[in-house]
Motif scaffolding. Structure first.
Motif, PDB file in Angstrom:
ATOM      1  N   PRO A 191       0.824  -1.211   0.000  1.00  0.00           N
ATOM      2  CA  PRO A 191       0.000   0.000   0.000  1.00  0.00           C
ATOM      3  C   PRO A 191       0.860   1.263   0.000  1.00  0.00           C
ATOM      4  N   ASN A 192       0.340   2.287  -0.629  1.00  0.00           N
ATOM      5  CA  ASN A 192       0.950   3.614  -0.618  1.00  0.00           C
ATOM      6  C   ASN A 192       2.442   3.568  -0.901  1.00  0.00           C
ATOM      7  N   ALA A 193       3.260   4.068   0.017  1.00  0.00           N
ATOM      8  CA  ALA A 193       4.700   4.159  -0.230  1.00  0.00           C
ATOM      9  C   ALA A 193       5.487   2.979   0.316  1.00  0.00           C
ATOM     10  N   VAL A 194       4.819   1.985   0.865  1.00  0.00           N
ATOM     11  CA  VAL A 194       5.523   0.827   1.422  1.00  0.00           C
ATOM     12  C   VAL A 194       6.254   0.110   0.291  1.00  0.00           C
ATOM     13  N   ASN A 195       7.498  -0.232   0.550  1.00  0.00           N
ATOM     14  CA  ASN A 195       8.296  -0.951  -0.444  1.00  0.00           C
ATOM     15  C   ASN A 195       9.082  -2.051   0.249  1.00  0.00           C
ATOM     16  N   PRO A 196       9.699  -2.944  -0.504  1.00  0.00           N
ATOM     17  CA  PRO A 196      10.447  -4.053   0.111  1.00  0.00           C
ATOM     18  C   PRO A 196      11.550  -3.581   1.055  1.00  0.00           C
ATOM     19  N   LEU A 197      12.200  -2.470   0.744  1.00  0.00           N
ATOM     20  CA  LEU A 197      13.261  -1.950   1.594  1.00  0.00           C
ATOM     21  C   LEU A 197      12.740  -1.687   3.008  1.00  0.00           C
ATOM     22  N   ALA A 198      11.552  -1.118   3.114  1.00  0.00           N
ATOM     23  CA  ALA A 198      10.959  -0.817   4.415  1.00  0.00           C
ATOM     24  C   ALA A 198      10.728  -2.079   5.238  1.00  0.00           C
ATOM     25  N   GLU A 199      10.583  -3.206   4.560  1.00  0.00           N
ATOM     26  CA  GLU A 199      10.330  -4.470   5.250  1.00  0.00           C
ATOM     27  C   GLU A 199      11.564  -5.368   5.290  1.00  0.00           C
ATOM     28  N   GLY A 200      12.744  -4.784   5.057  1.00  0.00           N
ATOM     29  CA  GLY A 200      13.995  -5.529   5.137  1.00  0.00           C
ATOM     30  C   GLY A 200      14.222  -6.480   3.979  1.00  0.00           C
ATOM     31  N   GLN A 201      13.624  -6.200   2.847  1.00  0.00           N
ATOM     32  CA  GLN A 201      13.769  -7.044   1.665  1.00  0.00           C
ATOM     33  C   GLN A 201      14.439  -6.251   0.540  1.00  0.00           C
ATOM     34  N   ALA A 202      14.802  -6.937  -0.510  1.00  0.00           N
ATOM     35  CA  ALA A 202      15.403  -6.288  -1.680  1.00  0.00           C
ATOM     36  C   ALA A 202      14.389  -6.276  -2.823  1.00  0.00           C
ATOM     37  N   ALA A 203      14.263  -5.151  -3.459  1.00  0.00           N
ATOM     38  CA  ALA A 203      13.362  -5.030  -4.612  1.00  0.00           C
ATOM     39  C   ALA A 203      14.125  -5.352  -5.884  1.00  0.00           C
ATOM     40  N   LEU A 204      13.501  -6.107  -6.766  1.00  0.00           N
ATOM     41  CA  LEU A 204      14.103  -6.423  -8.061  1.00  0.00           C
ATOM     42  C   LEU A 204      13.442  -5.635  -9.181  1.00  0.00           C
ATOM     43  N   LEU A 205      12.137  -5.430  -9.066  1.00  0.00           N
ATOM     44  CA  LEU A 205      11.357  -4.804 -10.122  1.00  0.00           C
ATOM     45  C   LEU A 205      10.105  -4.207  -9.509  1.00  0.00           C
ATOM     46  N   THR A 206       9.707  -3.056  -9.999  1.00  0.00           N
ATOM     47  CA  THR A 206       8.473  -2.437  -9.530  1.00  0.00           C
ATOM     48  C   THR A 206       7.615  -2.036 -10.715  1.00  0.00           C
ATOM     49  N   CYS A 207       6.340  -2.305 -10.593  1.00  0.00           N
ATOM     50  CA  CYS A 207       5.359  -1.854 -11.578  1.00  0.00           C
ATOM     51  C   CYS A 207       4.317  -1.031 -10.820  1.00  0.00           C
ATOM     52  N   ASP A 208       4.230   0.237 -11.122  1.00  0.00           N
ATOM     53  CA  ASP A 208       3.275   1.129 -10.469  1.00  0.00           C
ATOM     54  C   ASP A 208       1.908   0.946 -11.106  1.00  0.00           C
ATOM     55  N   VAL A 209       0.950   0.460 -10.338  1.00  0.00           N
ATOM     56  CA  VAL A 209      -0.390   0.244 -10.880  1.00  0.00           C
ATOM     57  C   VAL A 209      -1.413   1.239 -10.326  1.00  0.00           C
ATOM     58  N   TRP A 210      -0.940   2.310  -9.698  1.00  0.00           N
ATOM     59  CA  TRP A 210      -1.853   3.381  -9.338  1.00  0.00           C
ATOM     60  C   TRP A 210      -2.297   4.050 -10.635  1.00  0.00           C
ATOM     61  N   GLU A 211      -3.503   4.555 -10.642  1.00  0.00           N
ATOM     62  CA  GLU A 211      -4.101   5.114 -11.854  1.00  0.00           C
ATOM     63  C   GLU A 211      -3.244   6.198 -12.508  1.00  0.00           C
ATOM     64  N   HIS A 212      -2.543   7.006 -11.696  1.00  0.00           N
ATOM     65  CA  HIS A 212      -1.755   8.093 -12.289  1.00  0.00           C
ATOM     66  C   HIS A 212      -0.662   7.571 -13.222  1.00  0.00           C
ATOM     67  N   ALA A 213      -0.279   6.301 -13.076  1.00  0.00           N
ATOM     68  CA  ALA A 213       0.795   5.737 -13.896  1.00  0.00           C
ATOM     69  C   ALA A 213       0.338   5.340 -15.294  1.00  0.00           C
ATOM     70  N   TYR A 214      -0.956   5.119 -15.463  1.00  0.00           N
ATOM     71  CA  TYR A 214      -1.416   4.575 -16.747  1.00  0.00           C
ATOM     72  C   TYR A 214      -2.714   5.175 -17.277  1.00  0.00           C
ATOM     73  N   TYR A 215      -3.460   5.899 -16.447  1.00  0.00           N
ATOM     74  CA  TYR A 215      -4.827   6.226 -16.823  1.00  0.00           C
ATOM     75  C   TYR A 215      -4.948   7.065 -18.095  1.00  0.00           C
ATOM     76  N   LEU A 216      -4.049   8.014 -18.319  1.00  0.00           N
ATOM     77  CA  LEU A 216      -4.153   8.842 -19.519  1.00  0.00           C
ATOM     78  C   LEU A 216      -3.990   8.025 -20.795  1.00  0.00           C
ATOM     79  N   ASP A 217      -3.148   7.000 -20.744  1.00  0.00           N
ATOM     80  CA  ASP A 217      -2.905   6.170 -21.932  1.00  0.00           C
ATOM     81  C   ASP A 217      -3.809   4.949 -22.017  1.00  0.00           C
ATOM     82  N   PHE A 218      -4.152   4.364 -20.864  1.00  0.00           N
ATOM     83  CA  PHE A 218      -4.880   3.091 -20.862  1.00  0.00           C
ATOM     84  C   PHE A 218      -6.280   3.182 -20.260  1.00  0.00           C
ATOM     85  N   GLN A 219      -6.655   4.362 -19.755  1.00  0.00           N
ATOM     86  CA  GLN A 219      -7.952   4.558 -19.110  1.00  0.00           C
ATOM     87  C   GLN A 219      -8.125   3.526 -17.986  1.00  0.00           C
TER      88      GLN A 219
END
Length: 157
Positions: free
Chosen positions: A101-129
């Protein structure tokens, strides 16, 4: 040119105690070998006999007259890929897909992130509705920077 059973990239007992030598002997030496034998029998004397495994897979996929060729060539390839996907004393990087949720990421939980896909509407809505699945598919098919993912994975080890 006949297809051959590729040698394992490690001794048959190298994955013990997780996978026994007996299992490797049956799985590699008999099961994988059966796919190789069947494939050789299916392509013997045909133009397909001179094709690479990859060429056979691509040429026979979705051709109902070549279902046997596809199944056996793809299984030879799949098993070879499987053997190379393992190594003695491998593992350790526990991979999982997480939704945060929100700004929580793997780093905050002591994990390593490999890849992130932002699925909040602001990331795609203008192009994909409202077609979020189309955005995610486009992201995976055309946008992922696998070099970046590989760098992150190597740092996580």
């Amino acid at each position: 040119m006949a297809f051959e059973l590729p040698a394992l990239p490690y001794p048959k007992n190298a994955l013990e105690p997780h996978i026994s030598e007996r299992t490797m002997d049956f799985h590699h030496g008999r099961h994988h070998q059966a796919y190789v034998t069947n494939l050789n029998n299916l392509v013997k004397g045909s133009p397909a006999e001179s094709q690479s495994l990859e060429e056979l897979i691509k040429a026979s996929y979705r051709d109902t007259s070549k279902t046997g060729v596809f199944n056996n060539s793809a299984q030879v390839w799949n098993h070879t890929f499987f053997w190379n996907s393992m190594k003695p004393r491998g593992g350790g990087g526990k991979l999982k897909i997480t939704a945060t949720p929100n700004a929580v990421n793997p780093l905050a939980e002591g994990q390593a992130a490999l890849l992130t896909c932002d699925v909040w509407e602001h990331a795609y809505y203008l192009d994909f509705q409202n077609r979020r699945p189309d955005f995610v598919q486009t992201f995976l098919d055309h946008l992922v920077n696998w070099d970046f993912v590989a760098q992150n994975l190597s740092k996580a080890r």
